[in-house]
Scaffold this motif. Structure first.
Motif, mmCIF file in Angstrom:
data_model
loop_
_atom_site.group_PDB
_atom_site.id
_atom_site.type_symbol
_atom_site.label_atom_id
_atom_site.label_comp_id
_atom_site.label_asym_id
_atom_site.label_seq_id
_atom_site.Cartn_x
_atom_site.Cartn_y
_atom_site.Cartn_z
ATOM 1 N N LEU A 84 21.603 -15.263 6.856
ATOM 2 C CA LEU A 84 22.498 -14.551 5.932
ATOM 3 C C LEU A 84 22.056 -13.100 5.769
ATOM 4 N N GLN A 85 20.743 -12.917 5.706
ATOM 5 C CA GLN A 85 20.222 -11.562 5.554
ATOM 6 C C GLN A 85 20.612 -10.722 6.770
ATOM 7 N N ALA A 86 20.591 -11.340 7.943
ATOM 8 C CA ALA A 86 20.975 -10.620 9.167
ATOM 9 C C ALA A 86 22.427 -10.154 9.075
ATOM 10 N N VAL A 87 23.288 -10.990 8.512
ATOM 11 C CA VAL A 87 24.709 -10.607 8.377
ATOM 12 C C VAL A 87 24.823 -9.369 7.480
ATOM 13 N N ALA A 88 24.100 -9.385 6.355
ATOM 14 C CA ALA A 88 24.199 -8.265 5.399
ATOM 15 C C ALA A 88 23.667 -6.979 6.015
ATOM 16 N N VAL A 89 22.515 -7.056 6.644
ATOM 17 C CA VAL A 89 21.881 -5.840 7.162
ATOM 18 C C VAL A 89 22.660 -5.312 8.372
ATOM 19 N N SER A 90 23.104 -6.211 9.235
ATOM 20 C CA SER A 90 23.792 -5.730 10.434
ATOM 21 C C SER A 90 25.188 -5.194 10.116
ATOM 22 N N SER A 91 25.684 -5.450 8.915
ATOM 23 C CA SER A 91 26.979 -4.862 8.526
ATOM 24 C C SER A 91 26.833 -3.386 8.167
ATOM 25 N N GLY A 92 25.593 -2.900 8.107
ATOM 26 C CA GLY A 92 25.373 -1.493 7.753
ATOM 27 C C GLY A 92 24.954 -1.317 6.314
ATOM 28 N N GLY A 93 24.897 -2.403 5.570
ATOM 29 C CA GLY A 93 24.465 -2.326 4.177
ATOM 30 C C GLY A 93 23.143 -3.045 3.999
ATOM 31 N N ASN A 94 23.093 -3.877 2.982
ATOM 32 C CA ASN A 94 21.846 -4.599 2.707
ATOM 33 C C ASN A 94 22.183 -5.769 1.788
ATOM 34 N N TYR B 19 0.884 -1.170 0.000
ATOM 35 C CA TYR B 19 0.000 0.000 0.000
ATOM 36 C C TYR B 19 0.915 1.212 0.000
ATOM 37 N N LYS B 20 0.352 2.371 -0.298
ATOM 38 C CA LYS B 20 1.195 3.519 -0.679
ATOM 39 C C LYS B 20 2.337 3.818 0.304
ATOM 40 N N ASP B 21 1.995 3.810 1.612
ATOM 41 C CA ASP B 21 3.031 4.224 2.572
ATOM 42 C C ASP B 21 3.871 3.067 3.102
ATOM 43 N N ASN B 22 3.695 1.891 2.521
ATOM 44 C CA ASN B 22 4.502 0.737 2.932
ATOM 45 C C ASN B 22 5.562 0.509 1.861
ATOM 46 N N TRP B 23 6.736 1.092 2.096
ATOM 47 C CA TRP B 23 7.752 1.152 1.046
ATOM 48 C C TRP B 23 8.710 -0.038 1.094
ATOM 49 N N TYR B 24 9.189 -0.425 -0.096
ATOM 50 C CA TYR B 24 10.398 -1.261 -0.153
ATOM 51 C C TYR B 24 11.530 -0.420 0.429
ATOM 52 N N SER B 25 12.561 -1.089 0.869
ATOM 53 C CA SER B 25 13.728 -0.363 1.329
ATOM 54 C C SER B 25 14.219 0.523 0.165
ATOM 55 N N PHE B 26 14.524 1.796 0.453
ATOM 56 C CA PHE B 26 14.885 2.714 -0.639
ATOM 57 C C PHE B 26 16.234 2.338 -1.253
ATOM 58 N N ARG B 27 16.286 2.263 -2.549
ATOM 59 C CA ARG B 27 17.547 2.027 -3.266
ATOM 60 C C ARG B 27 17.675 3.090 -4.349
ATOM 61 N N GLN B 28 18.714 3.909 -4.202
ATOM 62 C CA GLN B 28 18.959 4.958 -5.187
ATOM 63 C C GLN B 28 19.408 4.344 -6.513
ATOM 64 N N ASP B 29 19.144 5.059 -7.590
ATOM 65 C CA ASP B 29 19.634 4.635 -8.907
ATOM 66 C C ASP B 29 21.169 4.663 -8.920
ATOM 67 N N SER B 30 21.765 3.650 -9.512
ATOM 68 C CA SER B 30 23.226 3.519 -9.434
ATOM 69 C C SER B 30 23.964 4.591 -10.240
ATOM 70 N N SER C 6 27.486 -2.762 0.121
ATOM 71 C CA SER C 6 28.059 -1.914 1.168
ATOM 72 C C SER C 6 27.119 -0.746 1.432
ATOM 73 N N ALA C 7 27.401 0.013 2.480
ATOM 74 C CA ALA C 7 26.553 1.175 2.786
ATOM 75 C C ALA C 7 26.523 2.140 1.600
ATOM 76 N N MET C 8 27.587 2.135 0.785
ATOM 77 C CA MET C 8 27.608 3.005 -0.400
ATOM 78 C C MET C 8 27.062 2.311 -1.636
ATOM 79 N N HIS C 9 26.492 1.110 -1.420
ATOM 80 C CA HIS C 9 25.749 0.387 -2.470
ATOM 81 C C HIS C 9 26.620 -0.328 -3.502
#
Ligand code: GLY
Length: 463
Positions: free
Chosen positions: A206-216, A35-46, A253-256
């Motif tokens: 595995l997802q926990a490892v990626a997210v807790s590293s500060g990235g995704n 629904y409109k205000d339930n967003w995917y995690s934001f990912r900027q264009d590369s 990484s945090a810088m994508h």
């Protein structure tokens, strides 16, 4: 962000390559999930990140190549929005970190583009992949949504591909950070997987490892006992005795910047003899391909070389026969390896794939094949120092494909169909690593992660 000089230099190089006109680089918007205000995690264009480094939604960068002016269009959050999302760094302050001093409201974009259009100036934009950006371009430039992509600027695409293909030292360092987290994800899987767990039980760790590293995550995790399905995302399948887990994952990484590694390991402590035999073939092809990486070599030739090594191994175990070079030339090996050896890696896992494989992986002289298997090769062109790419050979036993080819007696001069019935529930094996092409050859990126059978079994034994 990198230091502002990095972005200033990149935009300067872009202007030089594009030559004239207006460059419009669109950032991404928030994207709704259910629904409109339930967003995917934001990912900027590369590409937007590459030239501006600004990691927030609703921005566009406009570069006037002829006058040299550079503008970021976007809006600061209102107090009503702050109630929900908190205070944000003012856009002006953020943009200055990218070396941009001029900020305009988002609604100014249309006026800037209209004025440029009326003056007959060329507006260069990239092929959009997000529906929001297709619709924006359609409205601003009066182009039907279905034809927006075909109106993208090939000059701009080629300029950006040329720049983004060559990774600078600071980019390689970011990619390596992502690969190191990815290696931790792999080790987590190799250590944690147990008979009776579901694929999702392991993938969640595995997802926990990626997210807790500060990235995704750089892409959805592929972790499956059905490794023959190339992009099989984890699910409810239970890890069973005698099976293997194929784990293909990547952190960003945090810088994508992305990492991308694959390991295949037994659910039990040790590989079976049959698994060991096939694993060694894939490992040999991986080694053979990695040894060929150097500037000037066509990646297509390295892919075909790896295919020959796979097919030779399959001949030794009795699954293929005949003249192996001829078998590979005709595409018979694609029954077991129906995809490409690898792809560029950078801000995207399949780096710049949104700009078009024909520009990223191919050239005016090297065109994509239509042959089954070879047509899925994403990178074919000559390697250059600064490229970062994956090497990921595999062998896959896809029952539906085996049945179809056997029924049609396809390539029966090269394939021993009678022996294949013992492999129909084998699954698949892939081994993937990430390399930087250097002036002398190549450099394996990231920390040590076992890929030899003994190393993997040793980790399984430590569980
Ligand atoms: N490793 C995921 C992919 O290459 O698509």
């Amino acid at each position: 962000m990198f230091p502002r000089e990095v972005y200033i230099r990149r935009r300067h190089q872009l202007k030089e390559r594009v030559g004239s006109g207006i460059i419009l680089l669109l950032g991404n918007e928030e994207s709704s999930m259910s629904y409109k205000d339930n967003w995917y995690s934001f990912r900027q264009d590369s590409s937007f990140l590459y030239f501006f480094g600004l990691d927030r939604p609703g921005l566009a960068g406009i570069i006037d190549v002829d006058s040299g002016t550079e503008v970021i269009c976007g809006d600061d959050v209102s107090v009503e929005e702050i109630v929900w999302v908190g205070t944000q760094v003012p856009l002006q302050e953020q943009a200055e970190k990218s070396g941009i001093n001029t900020i305009r409201a988002q609604k100014a974009i249309e006026l800037i583009l209209k004025s440029a259009h009326e003056q007959g100036r060329q507006i260069h934009f990239l092929p959009p992949y997000r529906p929001e950006n297709i619709l924006k371009l359609s409205a601003w430039l009066s182009i039907a949504p279905a034809t927006v992509s075909s109106m993208a600027s090939v000059t701009l695409i080629k300029a950006i591909v040329a720049l983004r293909s060559i990774k600078s030292a600071e980019e390689v360092a970011e990619i390596e950070k992502a690969i190191n987290v990815t290696a931790d994800m792999q080790l987590t899987a190799i250590r944690a997987a147990r008979q009776g767990m579901t694929e999702a039980n392991v993938a969640g760790m595995l997802q926990a490892v990626a997210v807790s590293s500060g990235g995704n995550l750089a892409f959805p995790i592929i972790l499956t006992v059905n490794g023959q399905i190339l992009h099989n995302h984890f699910g409810s399948a239970i890890l069973g005795e005698g099976q293997m887990v194929l784990c293909d994952c990547g952190a960003e990484s945090a810088m994508h910047y992305a990492g991308d590694l694959t390991r295949t390991f037994p659910v039990d402590t040790r590989f079976t003899d049959q698994q060991r035999e096939i694993y060694e073939i894939v490992l040999g092809a991986h080694r053979a391909a990695a040894n060929k990486l150097e500037p000037g070599k066509l990646y297509r030739d390295i892919h075909l070389w790896a295919c020959e090594k796979l097919a030779e191994g399959l001949k030794q175990v009795g699954l293929m026969k005949g003249d192996i070079k001829e078998a590979v030339a005709q595409g018979a090996h694609a029954l077991f390896f129906p995809c490409g050896l690898g792809h560029m890696l950078g801000l995207d896992t399949h780096d710049m794939e949104d700009l078009g494989e024909e520009y990223v992986g191919y050239t005016d002289d090297i065109k994509k094949s239509t042959q089954f298997g070879l047509k899925s090769l994403r990178l074919a062109r000559a390697l250059e120092p600064g490229f970062v790419l994956t090497v990921e050979p595999g062998l896959y036993f896809i029952p539906e494909l085996i049945d179809l080819w056997a029924a049609n007696k396809k390539f029966e001069q090269f394939i021993n169909y009678d022996k294949l019935s013992a492999y129909k529930s084998f699954g698949g094996i892939r081994i993937e690593e990430d390399f930087l092409i250097t002036a002398q050859g190549s450099q394996l990126l990231g920390k040590d992660l076992p890929k030899m059978i003994e190393g993997i079994e040793a980790f399984r034994e430590q569980r």
